[in-house]
Design a protein around this motif. Structure first.
Motif, PDB file in Angstrom:
ATOM      1  N   ASP A 169      40.581  41.302  32.102  1.00 48.43           N
ATOM      2  CA  ASP A 169      40.578  42.708  31.716  1.00 48.43           C
ATOM      3  C   ASP A 169      41.086  42.941  30.302  1.00 48.43           C
ATOM      4  OD1 ASP A 169      39.529  44.900  32.937  1.00 48.43           O
ATOM      5  OD2 ASP A 169      41.113  45.125  34.413  1.00 48.43           O
TER       6      ASP A 169
ATOM      7  N   GLY B 134      42.799  44.067  41.105  1.00 50.05           N
ATOM      8  CA  GLY B 134      43.434  43.940  39.807  1.00 50.05           C
ATOM      9  C   GLY B 134      44.914  43.687  39.854  1.00 50.05           C
TER      10      GLY B 134
ATOM     11  N   ARG C  81      40.463  48.724  30.653  1.00 48.97           N
ATOM     12  CA  ARG C  81      40.295  47.763  31.750  1.00 48.97           C
ATOM     13  C   ARG C  81      38.816  47.695  32.136  1.00 48.97           C
ATOM     14  NH1 ARG C  81      45.369  46.859  34.200  1.00 48.97           N
ATOM     15  NH2 ARG C  81      44.288  45.121  35.201  1.00 48.97           N
TER      16      ARG C  81
ATOM     17  N   THR D 246      37.845  45.643  35.530  1.00 47.80           N
ATOM     18  CA  THR D 246      38.214  46.372  36.743  1.00 47.80           C
ATOM     19  C   THR D 246      37.288  47.565  36.945  1.00 47.80           C
ATOM     20  OG1 THR D 246      40.530  45.704  36.597  1.00 47.80           O
ATOM     21  CG2 THR D 246      40.050  47.675  37.875  1.00 47.80           C
TER      22      THR D 246
END
Length: 736
Positions: free
Chosen positions: A167, A260, A666, A669
């Motif tokens: 990420d 995550g 991110r 994710t």
């Protein structure tokens, strides 16, 4: 054995919105049948081909589809759709004379001797990557002490580079497979440094001619015995690449506790909730209990003093929470009444039970008669059933009244309705029903209109909650409607205006809490309190300026979704559930506690026998044909605007107000949760198809839909609102 005869192959092909026009060519057992143009307008299209008997085989027949625009990347049973323009919705084989407009059952049933069950995404994955093309997969890795990526390389015509992206944007090359290498071969790559995290797997086939073919793509957790054997082999020599033994212990990539978040399996187990203990009768000796469900309309959990709000808005609910099972993280599956109530009564998501709009140009949506309801199950087992409704969106016209002996639509009484029905009307009616002289157990549902707008406090409550204010903001219907329609710009409201609106809503919540107290007092007066399960919840929350919104129905943020979920079970100690809970859990839990047979194939879970996992995935929707969608998984919430295709990502553990959008920070994710959202919506839409097709079979309804342009000449071209939602979701995924 039946003789093979000529048949017709019918494919329903879904397409992305605004896709490039193209054709799909079909071959059957290696013989071309022809090609068909696709509209690529977001809706399904029928592809029909006659299949002569001489082309057919007994057993497995193979159908190959080639799309003009998606030849570079072809996928099979991956966890989500990559940038494909078209996808197969259903495929069936017709005997002579069978109608085309009756597709197979959505559950993968049998028709015309052809059977099939949808494959589970993590069990078998095949991927073909043409030269010069990059394929990307977002994976949730399990939180384990060792995680291994396993795949089989079937063919490589140009160099194939395998990389992993985290990420933070960091890229790690895992392997470079040369065409001169020996293939087919097994490839094992250690992903342990990324255990418990969401990652992106990149497969780049270098420029040239040909393609790469991969199969058996899986994420494995080797067991301890395999680890020791591996260590012994490594102590003497480098072990050759090969299969990981103990494949049966493999865990799919999408079963990790929280998307995550790094952690261990032991940590996840230690933090899990405990389900409600045992059957009700085994603890209390209580048989066939009464059940009372109280729904407080538009009560936002975050503004209730029972859940930490500063103003003393709900003291009665606070007292009840001290004696009851309380869900700390309960949410509605929709941010508006008609869809959420359907879920409470059926245990199904709105996209499955089908009441997502309520009213349509063709008439009201209805829960299909074949769908079991909570009241129906109680009535069949001998319970007397009654409901008192104060909101028109709980009307029996949507199929909600089935199973109720008494269904009192108080909102339809002009002498009671005045922009709502006063909660004072409810307790006497409930007490009269509970006090009737018979021994039958009771199932009662009371829908309290308060604290739904207008936020018009009584003089006494205004004195307690509302401070002097000289502005123009008001909790009256006219002012709120102007805010919602944009006639008044929400951004024009200042802090004092928002504080005033929060105060009048708090006073309205206090009135709802008072009604709750009246209902509990009526239960006590009836003499049935010691034998009654009491569930108190809300159909959705309420926004007061958060994210620029007011009231409910137009968003899927916490203020509109989060609801109280409080269950009082006689004779049981208080329990606090930390995992995600939903209104869909009401039906299976209450039926189990009452000792009745569970319903099958529900979206909700029985909380009396199963604690909610903290990484549970919950799908939510706002109102409309182009709604806001939400997916909550662990401490992440993804929102997707179907109209604008804008998505946002929030860490609701660190940012419970959902103010900081992390989608850009991110990206992996975000892509993973977007894919999960696609999969959840596709599953719901697919499960709802059977009921929709049955509904369209009504000739009068079909004629109305055709006249309005909702249905083409072929009934199977009909589009449900959520089918369009799915098409937009998939189109939004293309950019990944």
């Amino acid at each position: 054995m039946n003789q093979i005869a000529d048949r017709r192959l019918v494919l329903r092909v879904g397409s992305a919105l605004n896709g490039r026009p193209q054709r799909v060519s079909v071959s059957f057992n290696g013989e071309p049948l022809g090609s068909t143009p696709l509209r690529m307008d977001g809706g399904p299209a029928l592809v029909r081909h006659e299949v002569p008997a001489e082309l057919q085989r007994r057993g497995v027949n193979r159908v190959l589809l080639t799309f003009d625009e998606i030849e570079p990347v072809q996928l099979h049973e991956l966890p989500f759709t990559l940038p494909l323009s078209g996808s197969i919705v259903s495929c069936y084989f017709l005997r002579p004379g069978e109608p085309e407009d009756v597709p197979p059952r959505a559950d993968g049933g049998v028709r015309s001797g052809v059977s099939g069950a949808p494959g589970r995404a993590h069990e078998s994955r095949r991927l073909t990557v043409a030269a010069g093309v990059s394929a990307r997969l977002a994976l949730q890795l399990p939180p384990a002490t060792r995680v291994v990526l396993s795949l089989r390389v079937e063919r490589v015509d140009t160099p194939l580079e395998l990389s992993l992206v985290s990420d933070d944007g960091r890229r790690t090359r895992l392997a470079l497979i040369d065409p001169r290498d020996v293939v087919p071969r097994e490839l094992l790559e250690d992903l342990t440094p990324w255990a418990g995290r969401v990652v992106q797997l990149d497969l780049l086939s270098h420029e040239g001619e040909g393609r790469a073919l991969l199969s058996e793509l899986s994420v494995l957790i080797p067991n301890e015995e395999d680890e020791r054997a591996s260590e012994r082999e490594q102590s003497t020599a480098d072990a050759p690449e090969g299969r990981v033994d103990g494949r049966a212990s493999a865990a799919p990539a999408d079963t990790a506790d929280t998307a995550g978040t790094a952690g261990t399996a032991q940590d996840a187990a230690a933090s899990s909730d405990t389900a409600l203990p045992g059957p009700l009768a085994s603890l209390t000796g209580l048989q066939r209990p009464d059940v009372l469900v109280i729904v407080l309309d538009a009560l936002a959990r975050g503004r209730s003093s029972a859940f930490g709000a500063e103003l003393p808005t709900t003291p009665v609910l606070e007292q009840l929470c001290r004696r009851a099972t309380v869900a700390a993280r309960a949410q509605a599956p929709a941010s508006y009444t008609v869809a959420s109530v359907g879920s409470l009564l059926t245990g199904l998501h709105p996209m499955v039970h089908g009441v997502v709009l309520g009213e349509t140009p063709a008439g009201p949506e209805r829960v299909a008669d074949s769908v079991p309801r909570l009241a129906e199950q109680f009535a069949a087992a001998g319970w007397r059933t009654a409901a008192w409704l104060t909101n028109p969106n709980t009307s029996a016209r949507y199929g909600f009244g089935k199973g109720f002996e008494q269904y009192h639509e108080l909102f339809a009484d002009e002498t009671l309705w005045e922009e709502g029905v006063d909660g004072a009307q409810l307790a006497p009616r409930l007490q009269a029903f509970l006090s009737e002289p018979d021994d039958a157990p009771r199932f009662s549902w009371v829908h309290v209109f308060e604290p739904h707008a207008p936020w018009r406090p009584t003089a006494g409550l205004a004195a307690r909650f509302v401070t002097p204010y000289q502005g123009e903001a008001s909790g009256e219907r006219e002012f709120l409607d102007q805010l919602r329609t944009g006639f008044i710009d929400p951004a024009s409201l200042g802090p004092l205006d928002l504080e005033h609106l929060s105060q009048v809503y708090a006073a309205r919540m206090a009135r709802a809490d008072g009604v709750l107290g009246e209902l509990l007092s009526a239960l006590e007066a009836s003499g049935r309190a010691e034998r009654t399960l009491v569930l108190v919840t809300a159909d959705h929350g309420e926004a007061i300026g958060e994210h620029g919104r007011f009231e409910h129905g137009d968003d899927v943020h916490a203020e509109q979704l989060d609801v109280p979920w409080v269950l009082l079970v006689p004779g049981r100690a208080p329990v606090r559930l930390q995992g995600p809970v939903t209104l869909m859990d009401v039906a299976p839990t209450l039926l189990s506690l009452a000792g009745l047979e569970p319903l099958k194939d529900l979206d909700g879970i029985d909380l009396s026998s199963e604690a909610p996992e903290r990484g549970r995935t919950l799908l939510s929707r706002g109102y409309g044909t182009r709604p806001m969608l939400g997916l909550t998984r662990g401490h992440w919430r993804l929102t997707f605007d179907v109209l604008t295709r804008r998505r946002a990502l929030y860490d609701i553990r660190r940012d419970p107000g959902e103010r900081s959008d992390l989608a850009d920070a991110r990206p992996v994710t975000t892509a993973f949760l977007h894919a999960e959202l696609c999969r959840a919506v596709a599953d719901a839409v697919g499960r709802a198809d059977a009921g929709v097709d049955a509904d369209l079979a009504d000739p009068e309804r079909l004629a109305v839909l055709r006249s309005l342009g909702y249905v083409g000449a072929d009934a199977s071209d009909a589009l449900r609102p959520d089918a369009l939602v799915l098409a937009a979701l998939r189109a939004g995924l293309v950019r990944d």
